[in-house]
Design a protein around this motif. Sequence first.
Motif, PDB file in Angstrom:
ATOM      1  N   PRO A  28       0.812  -1.218   0.000  1.00 32.01           N
ATOM      2  CA  PRO A  28       0.000   0.000   0.000  1.00 32.01           C
ATOM      3  C   PRO A  28       0.847   1.270   0.000  1.00 32.01           C
ATOM      4  CG  PRO A  28      -0.689  -1.529   1.734  1.00 32.01           C
ATOM      5  CD  PRO A  28       0.611  -2.031   1.215  1.00 32.01           C
ATOM      6  N   GLU A  29       0.313   2.272  -0.640  1.00 37.11           N
ATOM      7  CA  GLU A  29       0.852   3.624  -0.524  1.00 37.11           C
ATOM      8  C   GLU A  29      -0.083   4.369   0.421  1.00 37.11           C
ATOM      9  OE1 GLU A  29       3.573   4.958  -1.757  1.00 37.11           O
ATOM     10  OE2 GLU A  29       4.213   3.194  -2.884  1.00 37.11           O
ATOM     11  N   GLY A  30       0.348   4.551   1.655  1.00 33.60           N
ATOM     12  CA  GLY A  30      -0.540   5.162   2.641  1.00 33.60           C
ATOM     13  C   GLY A  30      -1.472   4.121   3.239  1.00 33.60           C
ATOM     14  N   THR A  31      -2.720   4.518   3.474  1.00 37.85           N
ATOM     15  CA  THR A  31      -3.689   3.624   4.101  1.00 37.85           C
ATOM     16  C   THR A  31      -4.050   2.485   3.156  1.00 37.85           C
ATOM     17  OG1 THR A  31      -4.609   5.513   5.303  1.00 37.85           O
ATOM     18  CG2 THR A  31      -5.933   3.520   5.244  1.00 37.85           C
ATOM     19  N   PRO A  32      -4.018   1.232   3.631  1.00 34.81           N
ATOM     20  CA  PRO A  32      -4.335   0.100   2.754  1.00 34.81           C
ATOM     21  C   PRO A  32      -5.772   0.161   2.238  1.00 34.81           C
ATOM     22  CG  PRO A  32      -3.276  -0.650   4.777  1.00 34.81           C
ATOM     23  CD  PRO A  32      -3.614   0.798   4.982  1.00 34.81           C
ATOM     24  N   THR A  33      -5.974  -0.411   1.060  1.00 35.89           N
ATOM     25  CA  THR A  33      -7.308  -0.592   0.495  1.00 35.89           C
ATOM     26  C   THR A  33      -7.487  -2.069   0.184  1.00 35.89           C
ATOM     27  OG1 THR A  33      -6.636  -0.302  -1.820  1.00 35.89           O
ATOM     28  CG2 THR A  33      -7.166   1.697  -0.562  1.00 35.89           C
ATOM     29  N   GLU A  34      -8.708  -2.478  -0.069  1.00 35.17           N
ATOM     30  CA  GLU A  34      -8.977  -3.888  -0.354  1.00 35.17           C
ATOM     31  C   GLU A  34      -8.248  -4.373  -1.609  1.00 35.17           C
ATOM     32  OE1 GLU A  34     -13.105  -5.203   0.140  1.00 35.17           O
ATOM     33  OE2 GLU A  34     -13.526  -3.209   0.975  1.00 35.17           O
ATOM     34  N   ASP A  35      -7.944  -3.453  -2.523  1.00 35.31           N
ATOM     35  CA  ASP A  35      -7.232  -3.828  -3.744  1.00 35.31           C
ATOM     36  C   ASP A  35      -5.807  -4.296  -3.472  1.00 35.31           C
ATOM     37  OD1 ASP A  35      -9.439  -3.212  -5.255  1.00 35.31           O
ATOM     38  OD2 ASP A  35      -8.770  -1.170  -5.730  1.00 35.31           O
ATOM     39  N   ASN A  36      -5.276  -3.998  -2.295  1.00 33.72           N
ATOM     40  CA  ASN A  36      -3.925  -4.432  -1.939  1.00 33.72           C
ATOM     41  C   ASN A  36      -3.866  -5.914  -1.550  1.00 33.72           C
ATOM     42  OD1 ASN A  36      -3.667  -1.240  -0.474  1.00 33.72           O
ATOM     43  ND2 ASN A  36      -2.410  -1.899  -2.208  1.00 33.72           N
ATOM     44  N   PHE A  37      -5.020  -6.596  -1.550  1.00 36.20           N
ATOM     45  CA  PHE A  37      -5.073  -7.989  -1.118  1.00 36.20           C
ATOM     46  C   PHE A  37      -5.767  -8.841  -2.178  1.00 36.20           C
ATOM     47  CE2 PHE A  37      -5.173  -5.158   2.511  1.00 36.20           C
ATOM     48  CZ  PHE A  37      -4.163  -5.654   3.317  1.00 36.20           C
ATOM     49  N   SER A  38      -5.453 -10.129  -2.184  1.00 37.96           N
ATOM     50  CA  SER A  38      -6.104 -11.056  -3.113  1.00 37.96           C
ATOM     51  C   SER A  38      -6.401 -12.356  -2.385  1.00 37.96           C
ATOM     52  CB  SER A  38      -5.217 -11.317  -4.330  1.00 37.96           C
ATOM     53  OG  SER A  38      -3.978 -11.871  -3.941  1.00 37.96           O
ATOM     54  N   LEU A  39      -7.477 -13.019  -2.815  1.00 34.19           N
ATOM     55  CA  LEU A  39      -7.897 -14.294  -2.235  1.00 34.19           C
ATOM     56  C   LEU A  39      -7.526 -15.399  -3.219  1.00 34.19           C
ATOM     57  CD1 LEU A  39      -9.526 -15.158   0.350  1.00 34.19           C
ATOM     58  CD2 LEU A  39     -11.525 -15.306  -1.142  1.00 34.19           C
ATOM     59  N   PRO A  95      -9.794  -8.461   4.479  1.00 34.55           N
ATOM     60  CA  PRO A  95      -9.176  -7.218   4.005  1.00 34.55           C
ATOM     61  C   PRO A  95     -10.005  -5.970   4.318  1.00 34.55           C
ATOM     62  CG  PRO A  95      -8.943  -8.918   2.352  1.00 34.55           C
ATOM     63  CD  PRO A  95      -9.876  -9.467   3.390  1.00 34.55           C
ATOM     64  N   ALA A  96     -11.331  -6.057   4.165  1.00 36.05           N
ATOM     65  CA  ALA A  96     -12.173  -4.893   4.430  1.00 36.05           C
ATOM     66  C   ALA A  96     -12.104  -4.496   5.902  1.00 36.05           C
ATOM     67  CB  ALA A  96     -13.616  -5.183   4.025  1.00 36.05           C
ATOM     68  N   LEU A  97     -12.121  -5.490   6.798  1.00 32.47           N
ATOM     69  CA  LEU A  97     -12.036  -5.184   8.226  1.00 32.47           C
ATOM     70  C   LEU A  97     -10.671  -4.612   8.575  1.00 32.47           C
ATOM     71  CD1 LEU A  97     -13.198  -5.193  11.071  1.00 32.47           C
ATOM     72  CD2 LEU A  97     -12.515  -7.600  11.278  1.00 32.47           C
ATOM     73  N   PHE A  98      -9.621  -5.160   7.976  1.00 37.56           N
ATOM     74  CA  PHE A  98      -8.283  -4.634   8.241  1.00 37.56           C
ATOM     75  C   PHE A  98      -8.168  -3.190   7.774  1.00 37.56           C
ATOM     76  CE2 PHE A  98      -3.787  -4.018   6.967  1.00 37.56           C
ATOM     77  CZ  PHE A  98      -3.206  -4.142   8.222  1.00 37.56           C
ATOM     78  N   CYS A  99      -8.735  -2.886   6.625  1.00 33.88           N
ATOM     79  CA  CYS A  99      -8.687  -1.506   6.125  1.00 33.88           C
ATOM     80  C   CYS A  99      -9.463  -0.568   7.052  1.00 33.88           C
ATOM     81  CB  CYS A  99      -9.220  -1.440   4.696  1.00 33.88           C
ATOM     82  SG  CYS A  99      -8.175  -2.290   3.480  1.00 33.88           S
ATOM     83  N   ARG A 100     -10.601  -1.027   7.563  1.00 28.50           N
ATOM     84  CA  ARG A 100     -11.343  -0.210   8.535  1.00 28.50           C
ATOM     85  C   ARG A 100     -10.506   0.011   9.789  1.00 28.50           C
ATOM     86  NH1 ARG A 100     -15.535  -1.652  11.127  1.00 28.50           N
ATOM     87  NH2 ARG A 100     -15.921  -3.819  10.550  1.00 28.50           N
ATOM     88  N   LEU A 101      -9.806  -1.032  10.231  1.00 27.78           N
ATOM     89  CA  LEU A 101      -8.938  -0.912  11.401  1.00 27.78           C
ATOM     90  C   LEU A 101      -7.873   0.141  11.172  1.00 27.78           C
ATOM     91  CD1 LEU A 101      -7.808  -2.029  14.139  1.00 27.78           C
ATOM     92  CD2 LEU A 101      -6.550  -3.717  12.773  1.00 27.78           C
ATOM     93  N   MET A 102      -7.271   0.146   9.992  1.00 32.98           N
ATOM     94  CA  MET A 102      -6.197   1.089   9.698  1.00 32.98           C
ATOM     95  C   MET A 102      -6.718   2.496   9.451  1.00 32.98           C
ATOM     96  SD  MET A 102      -3.773  -0.766  10.370  1.00 32.98           S
ATOM     97  CE  MET A 102      -2.696   0.643  10.244  1.00 32.98           C
ATOM     98  N   ARG A 103      -8.010   2.640   9.237  1.00 34.59           N
ATOM     99  CA  ARG A 103      -8.617   3.976   9.151  1.00 34.59           C
ATOM    100  C   ARG A 103      -9.137   4.429  10.520  1.00 34.59           C
ATOM    101  NH1 ARG A 103     -11.120   1.710   4.421  1.00 34.59           N
ATOM    102  NH2 ARG A 103     -13.083   1.542   5.566  1.00 34.59           N
TER     103      ARG A 103
END
Length: 330
Positions: free
Chosen positions: A12-23, A310-318
């Motif tokens: 990630p550049e800055g705050t992570p987004t869901e696009d930074n992860f893959s299943l 990933p979505a929960l992790f991104c919320r955590l980092m926000r």
Amino acid sequence: MKTTQVQLASTPEGTPTEDNFSLVEVELPSLGESEVLCETQYLSLDPYMRSQISGRHLSGAVNPGQGMSGETIARVLESRSEAFAEGDLVRVMGGWQTHSIHAATEVAPVPSGDVPASYFLSALGMPGLTAYAGLIWQAKPQAGETVLIPAATGGVGAVAGQLAKSHGCRVIGIAGGAEKCRIATEELGYDACIDRLAGDVGEQLDALSPDGVDVFFDLVGGELLHQVSQRLKVGARVILCGMIAEYNAKERMPGPPPALWIIARATVYGLVVYDFESRRQEFVDAVAPLIDAGTLLVPEDMVEGLANAPALFCRLMRGENRGKAVVKVA
């Protein structure tokens, strides 16, 4: 067999987004001697993972194309170790995946009891041990002292705040938003909570505690550490535990001028929770009765399904989580 795994797709550049992860699906190796096959039940999401992504955490780095690391509660599906049997519930660094294989020496049993198993990833797990080690073993709070805890409703902060209250302290929290502040005061028992999104934090702290702070359990770093270091009482203790305010930044801020700590005759501790692993049972024995008695609440921000990690992790980092971030996987 195969495991479904969340991998880091890009840094990630800055705050992570869901696009930074893959299943993805990954083939597991055959089960070896003295190994166990585990099925993940719960996955812990924690701020330190952002430092792993950046390659700046002492536990190691996670690079693009690699599976995300993390502590899990899992059930043993197959065992080639006498130490564990099929069906045992265990705690292990299983990562962001549905199944994992581990040497038996890497696996710890989860005690049986009435508390939810997920609590061993929160108040009875690493976040709780962090709170207990930093507050009780390092800061040694005394009745009547003022304790300041940012990230007041998170996995570590919620436990630390309630422990400070149980020791007769006046506890002030810092949180992002009116709802989190309400949770801190009305549910977790904080005496007051500063909304960091509503005005200058330093000015609000001066109004609530004009004589200063005895214990600062720092979970965020950044500018807040500077502000509080100017407001320490003589003999204050500062627990340096986390830097969530800086995890999404490329560069670290310089620390507060040492003169601020010298003037306050402050003791500054660097807390690494792994140093206290040998005392985990001592901590569990102290905290479990508080949970059983209902005097220590365990707020959890839980989602179901590995795909939602990933979505929960991104919320955590926000800073948008409300309680310990946990994924119910199985």
